[in-house]
Write a protein that holds these residues in place. Structure first.
Motif, PDB file in Angstrom:
ATOM      1  N   CYS B  29       1.084  -4.669  -4.885  1.00  0.00           N
ATOM      2  CA  CYS B  29       0.325  -3.876  -3.921  1.00  0.00           C
ATOM      3  C   CYS B  29       1.080  -3.891  -2.586  1.00  0.00           C
ATOM      4  N   SER B  31      -0.015  -3.430   0.375  1.00  0.00           N
ATOM      5  CA  SER B  31      -0.744  -4.071   1.472  1.00  0.00           C
ATOM      6  C   SER B  31      -0.915  -5.563   1.254  1.00  0.00           C
ATOM      7  N   CYS B  43      -2.336   0.764  -7.304  1.00  0.00           N
ATOM      8  CA  CYS B  43      -2.986  -0.543  -7.165  1.00  0.00           C
ATOM      9  C   CYS B  43      -4.459  -0.444  -7.573  1.00  0.00           C
ATOM     10  N   ASP B  45      -6.798  -2.362  -6.805  1.00  0.00           N
ATOM     11  CA  ASP B  45      -7.675  -2.787  -5.713  1.00  0.00           C
ATOM     12  C   ASP B  45      -7.813  -1.704  -4.649  1.00  0.00           C
ATOM     13  N   CYS B  46      -6.663  -1.116  -4.207  1.00  0.00           N
ATOM     14  CA  CYS B  46      -6.724  -0.213  -3.051  1.00  0.00           C
ATOM     15  C   CYS B  46      -6.227   1.196  -3.352  1.00  0.00           C
TER      16      CYS B  46
HETATM   17 ZN    ZN Z   1      -3.663  -2.787  -3.246  1.00  0.00          ZN
END
Ligand code: ZN
Lengths: 400, 139
Positions: B29, B31, B43, B45-46
């Motif tokens: 990721c 970030s 990603c 998650d994001c």
């Molecule tokens: Zn991410």
């Protein structure tokens, strides 16, 4: 840390009975195709229940199997044309347990009255062409093809040899303990006329003297490759009571799946199976616990997967499976009352036939009818543990 | 079945291009820096595009086997060989499927530390490819 999850089911306790069972002949390469095998098993299941083909109004099979026996095949084989409820959520492996859930829904909604679930393979016959068979799906999947197979982590015996090394490292499990499980299932097969390994005895010394294919697994730790299949008929308990056989009742089902499915290389606990996420729900639905189970059918594609699932269902503490299976504890003639856990009394995938769990369920039905070859004394409650590597399922059955 | 990494497969080719140049790279990721394995389109998650990042090449043996028989014909020339799941130093929950090389089977055990090395492999009738394999670290 959690590394998988349980599937939620509404309770179907007491909503489904298994009213008929049927099996094909089990064999090595036979030249039969899987639809012919399935048809034979279905005919026998219908006859066992005391029904006729026109009574069957529901057909279940595995949508993952391109050669599965569908509703269209049913009509073609039996020359019927009536309305059929159909579901691809059936078959063997984990679905041999969870098929009861879809069946319960269809029975409740009145969409079907008598549902046949079947599963058959002709992998022994087709093996030389490598067309289909257990490795084919793995080889066709992009991530496995690109990031696992180029390193030699393929096919399935390699996966579970790897898992076995972790189990041995963490818990001290030994080759002799795996051998205890293997030779107990073999002894069951030696007494069972339908088992492919009926005539091949195997002592623990024989087992230990065999070379490893992929450490620590020997060929005897790996399932057979077979032609064969089975079928069972599901209906309501009320209807089942009017049929030819004493009903066997579905008390509970469960299902669990790993995070990162289908990639078992990323499974966080390598010395466990997702059975730990499946069994609790099934026991809860049935209102019983592991200690109440009289006879177990556990998916034994490899000795280690059977051993880990026995632990993960709670028949012994995690990691103690090796010691637990010692001393013939899994033998059919060691009932729970004398400290045993009769398991795979037909010989399992290792020694009976590799028909992916359908014969395990059929064997449990025979046990609960009191009609098994290796009959367990006073068997009233049975459990099936299904497995597909990244998924496990549980089916609890009782004598009706 | 021919085993050669596909240098056009969008999800996985960056791994093999880096390996060809002697680097172990995995996607993460942009970030959080968290490794995302196996590779995904973005990603989880994001939703950002993943960034391929070079790793130390250190890890431990999560599990292994010693393959002694030709269970799969394309690997027949490799026998015996030692496939292993490597828990990576940067995130031990990430397992790299790989092989242990330059060691005796009896010296291998779970949890031993390992270090990446790059070797050319050829499986059966497939083409030659450079792969990140692992050495037992001398203690
Ligand atoms: Zn991410």
């Amino acid at each position: 840390m959690s590394w998988g999850k349980s599937t939620h089911f509404n309770s179907i306790r007491g909503a489904v009975a298994i009213a008929g069972i049927g099996e094909s002949e089990y064999s090595g390469p036979s030249g039969r195709d899987s639809k012919t095998i399935a048809a034979q098993a279905i005919e026998r299941a219908i006859s066992d229940a005391g029904l006729s083909p026109s009574d069957i109004d529901g057909v279940m099979y595995s949508g993952m199997m391109p050669e599965a026996f569908t509703g269209e095949d049913f009509h073609q084989h039996f020359g019927t044309s009536h309305q059929l409820w159909e579901s691809t959520e059936g078959g063997g492996m984990v679905w041999a347990a969870t098929a009861a859930y879809q069946a319960a829904e269809a029975l409740r909604r009145g969409e079907a009255k008598y549902i046949v679930n079947s599963f058959a393979v002709d992998w022994a016959t087709r093996r030389p062409q490598m067309a289909g068979g257990p490795g084919a799906w793995h080889a066709s999947e992009l991530i496995k093809a690109q990031l696992e197979i180029p390193f030699g982590w393929f096919p399935q015996p390699i996966y579970f040899a790897t898992f076995a090394s972790r189990h041995m490292h963490e818990y001290g499990t030994t080759a002799a303990q795996l051998g205890e499980l293997v030779t107990t299932f073999r002894a069951h097969a030696n007494r069972h006329p339908d088992a492919i390994m009926r005539d091949k005895e195997l002592s623990l010394d024989d087992y230990l003297a065999r070379p490893t294919l992929a450490d620590p697994l020997r060929i005897e730790d790996c399932c057979l490759i077979s032609d064969g299949g089975g079928a069972f008929i599901m209906t309501t308990v009320e209807r089942a009571r009017d049929l030819a056989q004493k009903p066997v009742i579905v008390e509970g089902i469960g299902h669990g799946i790993i995070d990162n499915a289908p990639y078992i290389s990323q499974q966080q606990d390598l010395s466990s199976t997702p059975q730990g996420f499946a069994a609790p729900g099934a026991f809860n639905m049935a209102g019983v616990q592991a200690s109440d189970i009289d006879v177990l059918g556990v998916y034994d594609c490899f000795s280690i997967t059977a051993l880990m699932q026995i632990e993960d269902m709670g028949f012994c503490a995690k990691g103690e499976g090796g010691a637990f299976v010692e001393g013939g504890r899994l033998r059919y003639d060691r009932p729970r009352a004398s400290g045993g856990l009769p398991t795979n009394t037909h010989g399992g995938l290792l020694s009976h036939a590799y028909v992916l769990g359908i014969a395990h369920v059929i064997e449990l039905v025979k046990q609960l009818r009191g009609k098994a070859i290796n009959q367990v004394d006073a068997a009233e409650l049975a459990a099936y543990a299904g497995f597909t590597a990244d998924e496990s399922s549980t089916l609890i059955l009782s004598r009706g | 079945m021919t085993i050669t990494p596909d240098m056009q497969a969008q999800l996985t080719a960056p791994f093999w291009r880096a390996a060809a140049q002697g680097r172990l790279e995995l996607p993460c990721c942009p970030s959080s820096g968290k490794l995302v394995w196996y590779p995904q389109q973005s990603c989880p998650d994001c939703g950002e595009d993943l960034l391929w990042r070079e790793l130390s090449g250190r890890g431990t043996v999560a599990a292994f086997t010693v393959v002694r028989r030709p269970l799969f014909p394309e690997y027949a020339d490799w026998l015996p060989f030692i496939p292993a799941l490597i828990a990576l130093e940067e995130d031990p929950s990430v397992r790299l499927v790989s092989q242990l090389v330059d060691c005796q089977a009896e010296d291998v055990a779970c949890d031993l530390p390992v270090q990446v090395t790059f070797r050319k492999l050829k499986a059966g009738s497939g083409e030659l490819y450079q792969a990140p394999l692992f050495l037992l670290q001398k203690s």
